[in-house]
Write a protein that holds these residues in place. Structure first.
Motif, PDB file in Angstrom:
ATOM      1  N   ASP A  17     -45.058  47.338 -26.907  1.00 49.24           N
ATOM      2  CA  ASP A  17     -45.014  45.902 -26.611  1.00 49.24           C
ATOM      3  C   ASP A  17     -43.957  45.168 -27.423  1.00 49.24           C
ATOM      4  O   ASP A  17     -43.855  43.941 -27.352  1.00 49.24           O
ATOM      5  N   GLY A  18     -43.182  45.932 -28.192  1.00 52.19           N
ATOM      6  CA  GLY A  18     -42.126  45.315 -28.981  1.00 52.19           C
ATOM      7  C   GLY A  18     -42.571  44.772 -30.320  1.00 52.19           C
ATOM      8  O   GLY A  18     -41.837  44.005 -30.956  1.00 52.19           O
ATOM      9  N   ASN A  19     -43.741  45.160 -30.772  1.00 48.98           N
ATOM     10  CA  ASN A  19     -44.246  44.699 -32.074  1.00 48.98           C
ATOM     11  C   ASN A  19     -43.727  45.598 -33.194  1.00 48.98           C
ATOM     12  O   ASN A  19     -43.755  46.828 -33.067  1.00 48.98           O
ATOM     13  N   LEU A  20     -43.274  44.999 -34.263  1.00 46.85           N
ATOM     14  CA  LEU A  20     -42.774  45.751 -35.412  1.00 46.85           C
ATOM     15  C   LEU A  20     -43.939  46.447 -36.110  1.00 46.85           C
ATOM     16  O   LEU A  20     -44.919  45.806 -36.493  1.00 46.85           O
ATOM     17  N   ILE A  21     -43.827  47.761 -36.283  1.00 46.39           N
ATOM     18  CA  ILE A  21     -44.913  48.526 -36.896  1.00 46.39           C
ATOM     19  C   ILE A  21     -44.457  49.261 -38.156  1.00 46.39           C
ATOM     20  O   ILE A  21     -45.276  49.891 -38.835  1.00 46.39           O
ATOM     21  N   ASP A  22     -43.185  49.182 -38.468  1.00 45.79           N
ATOM     22  CA  ASP A  22     -42.654  49.906 -39.623  1.00 45.79           C
ATOM     23  C   ASP A  22     -42.875  49.107 -40.904  1.00 45.79           C
ATOM     24  O   ASP A  22     -42.398  47.971 -41.035  1.00 45.79           O
ATOM     25  N   MET A  38     -47.434  33.537 -47.252  1.00 44.88           N
ATOM     26  CA  MET A  38     -46.461  33.049 -48.226  1.00 44.88           C
ATOM     27  C   MET A  38     -46.673  31.562 -48.475  1.00 44.88           C
ATOM     28  O   MET A  38     -47.054  30.820 -47.562  1.00 44.88           O
ATOM     29  N   ASP A  39     -46.404  31.127 -49.673  1.00 46.97           N
ATOM     30  CA  ASP A  39     -46.525  29.712 -50.013  1.00 46.97           C
ATOM     31  C   ASP A  39     -45.247  28.966 -49.672  1.00 46.97           C
ATOM     32  O   ASP A  39     -44.140  29.478 -49.873  1.00 46.97           O
ATOM     33  N   GLY A  40     -45.398  27.752 -49.158  1.00 42.68           N
ATOM     34  CA  GLY A  40     -44.263  26.851 -49.007  1.00 42.68           C
ATOM     35  C   GLY A  40     -43.332  27.137 -47.857  1.00 42.68           C
ATOM     36  O   GLY A  40     -42.188  26.679 -47.857  1.00 42.68           O
ATOM     37  N   ILE A  41     -43.785  27.861 -46.842  1.00 44.76           N
ATOM     38  CA  ILE A  41     -42.912  28.158 -45.713  1.00 44.76           C
ATOM     39  C   ILE A  41     -43.733  28.200 -44.428  1.00 44.76           C
ATOM     40  O   ILE A  41     -44.851  28.713 -44.396  1.00 44.76           O
ATOM     41  N   SER A  42     -43.175  27.616 -43.382  1.00 44.11           N
ATOM     42  CA  SER A  42     -43.829  27.589 -42.078  1.00 44.11           C
ATOM     43  C   SER A  42     -42.787  27.910 -41.019  1.00 44.11           C
ATOM     44  O   SER A  42     -41.696  27.319 -41.015  1.00 44.11           O
ATOM     45  N   ILE A  43     -43.095  28.845 -40.111  1.00 40.46           N
ATOM     46  CA  ILE A  43     -42.133  29.269 -39.091  1.00 40.46           C
ATOM     47  C   ILE A  43     -42.663  28.932 -37.705  1.00 40.46           C
ATOM     48  O   ILE A  43     -43.797  29.256 -37.367  1.00 40.46           O
ATOM     49  N   ALA A  56     -42.176  38.074 -38.574  1.00 37.42           N
ATOM     50  CA  ALA A  56     -41.794  37.099 -39.594  1.00 37.42           C
ATOM     51  C   ALA A  56     -42.821  35.968 -39.665  1.00 37.42           C
ATOM     52  O   ALA A  56     -43.203  35.525 -40.760  1.00 37.42           O
ATOM     53  N   ILE A  57     -43.285  35.505 -38.511  1.00 37.55           N
ATOM     54  CA  ILE A  57     -44.302  34.448 -38.487  1.00 37.55           C
ATOM     55  C   ILE A  57     -45.585  34.942 -39.140  1.00 37.55           C
ATOM     56  O   ILE A  57     -46.220  34.228 -39.929  1.00 37.55           O
ATOM     57  N   GLU A  58     -45.967  36.167 -38.839  1.00 41.30           N
ATOM     58  CA  GLU A  58     -47.179  36.748 -39.434  1.00 41.30           C
ATOM     59  C   GLU A  58     -47.035  36.871 -40.946  1.00 41.30           C
ATOM     60  O   GLU A  58     -47.962  36.546 -41.702  1.00 41.30           O
ATOM     61  N   LEU A  59     -45.881  37.335 -41.392  1.00 38.46           N
ATOM     62  CA  LEU A  59     -45.642  37.476 -42.831  1.00 38.46           C
ATOM     63  C   LEU A  59     -45.672  36.129 -43.538  1.00 38.46           C
ATOM     64  O   LEU A  59     -46.170  36.007 -44.666  1.00 38.46           O
ATOM     65  N   SER A  60     -45.146  35.100 -42.887  1.00 39.79           N
ATOM     66  CA  SER A  60     -45.069  33.778 -43.516  1.00 39.79           C
ATOM     67  C   SER A  60     -46.438  33.174 -43.768  1.00 39.79           C
ATOM     68  O   SER A  60     -46.589  32.307 -44.637  1.00 39.79           O
ATOM     69  N   GLU A  61     -47.447  33.622 -43.015  1.00 39.87           N
ATOM     70  CA  GLU A  61     -48.791  33.069 -43.171  1.00 39.87           C
ATOM     71  C   GLU A  61     -49.413  33.414 -44.523  1.00 39.87           C
ATOM     72  O   GLU A  61     -50.361  32.752 -44.957  1.00 39.87           O
TER      73      GLU A  61
END
Length: 223
Positions: free
Chosen positions: A196-201, A70-75, A63-68
């Motif tokens: 390592d628990g990283n989402l890959i889907d 996106m405009d107007g959102i910081s996680i 989610a943090i990676e995706l937010s980078e």
């Protein structure tokens, strides 16, 4: 005549240069003003799992990676593992332990929340409930904020715990988005996470991004 013509050309050039400079400065000021006016939603991400390779922490990293992009959102990820178990004996003269107060201040100054909630026996984890309870002590710093919840599990993908968390949110005046819901069966092929628990889907990432969009929009509506 030639001298007068050259002088006129120089004057015209200067006037054009001044006009272009004025237009550039005006455009830059309007752009800066627009950028300054654009609200930035501060999302605090909270994980209810302690496991080293937790899939739920993997969801929040994604989610943090995706937010980078996106405009107007910081996680920002907020670790809750160091909080003591709730004990009102720790409240002295109306004050909380320093680590608890620092946590409460983070919650207070957040615009909204993204919970990654594992499911234990149809409910949320003790770790997550403890954090929620500390922040609900007077004054309740969850109140009137937006939230979203995502989860991973077996057949129901942790979905039952989500409804329990939503029920807790009713008492806290914490407002969860209704749609889209996000629960993920981690054990159904193809693989959703790496070792390592990283989402890959890819499909799951697309769904997760829709949750973030909805959370941002709902937070703005509550302001």
């Amino acid at each position: 005549m030639n001298y007068q013509l050259a002088a006129n050309h120089r004057v015209a050039f200067v006037l054009i240069a001044v006009l272009v400079l004025y237009m550039f400065i005006s455009f830059r000021e309007k752009l800066q003003s627009a950028m300054a006016a654009k609200p930035i939603i501060k999302v605090t991400a909270i994980c209810g799992s302690l496991r080293k390779a937790s899939y739920h922490r993997g969801l929040l990293r994604s989610a943090i990676e995706l937010s980078e992009s996106m405009d107007g959102i910081s996680i920002e990820y907020l670790d809750i593992s160091h909080l003591p178990m709730l004990n009102t004996d720790l409240e002295v003269d109306g004050k909380y332990p320093a680590v608890v107060e620092a946590f409460r201040q983070k919650i207070l100054h957040s615009d909204c929340f993204l919970f990654a909630s594992p499911e234990y026996n149809y409910s949320i984890t003790p770790l997550l409930k403890n954090a929620i309870d500390w922040a609900s002590r007077p004054p309740n710093v969850w109140a009137n904020k937006a939230a979203a919840v995502v989860s991973v599990g077996g057949s129901y993908g942790g979905g039952v715990a989500q409804y329990h968390l939503r029920q807790v949110g009713v008492f806290l005046d914490l407002h969860f988005i209704n749609k889209p819901e996000f629960s993920l069966n981690a054990f159904k092929p193809p693989a959703k996470f790496d070792d390592d628990g990283n989402l890959i889907d890819r499909e799951a990432k697309d769904r997760l991004k829709l949750v973030l969009v909805s959370l941002k929009d709902f937070t703005l509506r509550l302001r």
